[in-house]
Design an enzyme around this catalytic site. Structure first.
Site, PDB file in Angstrom:
ATOM      1  CE1 TYR A  55       3.733  12.633  48.032  1.00 20.90           C
ATOM      2  CE2 TYR A  55       2.522  10.643  48.576  1.00 20.90           C
ATOM      3  CZ  TYR A  55       3.181  11.416  47.656  1.00 20.90           C
ATOM      4  OH  TYR A  55       3.279  10.993  46.352  1.00 20.90           O
ATOM      5  CG  HIS A 119       8.959  11.155  45.647  1.00 23.42           C
ATOM      6  ND1 HIS A 119       8.376  11.626  46.799  1.00 23.42           N
ATOM      7  CD2 HIS A 119       8.028  11.304  44.687  1.00 23.42           C
ATOM      8  CE1 HIS A 119       7.143  12.025  46.537  1.00 23.42           C
ATOM      9  NE2 HIS A 119       6.918  11.848  45.264  1.00 23.42           N
ATOM     10  CB  SER A 198      -2.275  12.767  38.430  1.00 30.54           C
ATOM     11  OG  SER A 198      -1.769  13.426  39.561  1.00 30.54           O
ATOM     12  CG  LEU A 200      -9.388   9.516  38.262  1.00 29.04           C
ATOM     13  CD1 LEU A 200     -10.170   9.405  39.562  1.00 29.04           C
ATOM     14  CD2 LEU A 200     -10.240   9.035  37.091  1.00 29.04           C
ATOM     15  CB  ALA A 207     -17.265  14.641  34.454  1.00 24.19           C
TER      16      ALA A 207
END
Length: 323
Positions: A55, A119, A198, A200, A207
């Protein structure tokens, strides 16, 4: 903060923090704001902070390490995806594992990594050989527990045959239900904890996205679920999710996280955000308990087969995008 139990005796907060977005995937980030967000997460009771050597080419580990200095937070990091200016590759060679670990420890400013993940499985190296080298790090006192990310059921079995595996990471959310068919039951059979990244739906389940903003991040731009008719169908699902969340007096994102937590006491979602307010909102989802009746209603409103688009068409091999 409610607590959950992964494998290998690891007790964790019900919600962890995925830290990738502080360094890549969602545009530029401010280190001071990111540090404040990480500390807010810790103060809210989040105990696990998930990073990786890839990252931001090491930036993320340095940021997380500095933000959590002199705390008892659990840090999980990952190796195996190698990013350079020339491109991205996979490396699970046993002879390189210790070097990757020591480099991560230096960037984190820690003596021990709490959970060390492979990973991605290197297709050129038997997973048992990579995990064998990882197990040596536990014996050496450099790592406490082991994990693996985006493994197939067969690869997970091979890993567990070599050493205890505390957790397996994979994309799992109301937007992506495929893991329930394969990796989830196998992990539970083997006593391996479930860590959905992830959770969400790359932001869709909050939303807060619409047709004009859904593909505004590198992490979503090439994902079929955020394109054309797929996106239209998915936004309709999100509308139904938002309506039910409103009836319960919570946000759509909190409902999506509560749904994951309702799948079992061995689940720890790791939603990510660069904003402290959103992180606190996500953490509060741990207090939302959905009953059988609410879960049944939710399954009718936003069923597993109601979502559109196949993430595997861009995520495998998942070396340029993904957690």
């Amino acid at each position: 903060m409610r607590m959950q139990r992964l494998g290998d005796g690891v007790t964790v907060s019900a919600i962890g923090l995925g830290c990738m977005g502080f360094s890549q995937g969602y545009g530029a980030a401010d280190d001071a704001e990111s540090t404040a967000a990480i500390r807010a997460a810790y103060e809210a009771g989040i105990t696990v902070f998930d990073t990786a050597m890839s990252y931001g080419l090491g930036h993320n580990e340095r940021l997380v390490g500095q933000a959590l200095a002199e705390t008892d937070a659990l840090v999980a990091t990952k190796f195996g995806i190698v990013r350079t200016d020339a491109g991205v590759g996979l490396d699970g060679k046993p002879e390189n594992v210790r070097g990757y670990c020591e480099a991560s420890l230096a960037r984190l400013g820690r003596e021990v990594i709490d959970v060390y993940y492979l990973h991605r499985v290197d297709p050129q190296v038997p997973v048992a050989e990579t995990v064998g080298a990882m197990a040596e790090l536990v014996s050496a006192g450099k790592v406490r527990h082991l994990g693996i990310s985006e493994a197939s059921p067969e690869q997970l079995r091979a890993a567990v045959a070599v050493a205890p595996i505390a957790a397996v990471q994979f994309e799992w959310s109301m937007l992506w239900r495929e893991p329930e068919r394969d990796i989830v039951p196998v992990a539970r059979e083997l006593g391996v904890g479930l860590v959905p990244y992830s959770p969400l739906g790359r932001g869709l389940l909050t939303a807060t996205l619409d047709a004009g903003t859904a593909a505004d991040a590198d992490f979503r731009r090439h994902d079929p679920r955020f394109q054309g008719e797929h996106l239209d169908e998915n936004l309709a699902q999100v509308a139904a999710l938002r309506e039910m969340a409103a009836r319960l007096g919570i946000s759509a994102g909190q409902l999506a996280l509560a749904w994951l937590l309702a799948q079992g006491p061995d689940v720890m979602p790791i939603p990510g955000s660069r904003r402290a307010a959103r992180i606190l909102e996500n953490a509060a989802a741990a207090a939302v308990e959905l009953g059988a009746e609410e879960l049944a209603v939710l399954e009718k409103l936003v069923p597993a087969d109601g979502w559109s688009g196949d993430r595997t068409s861009f995520a495998v091999p998942s070396t340029t995008r993904g957690a």
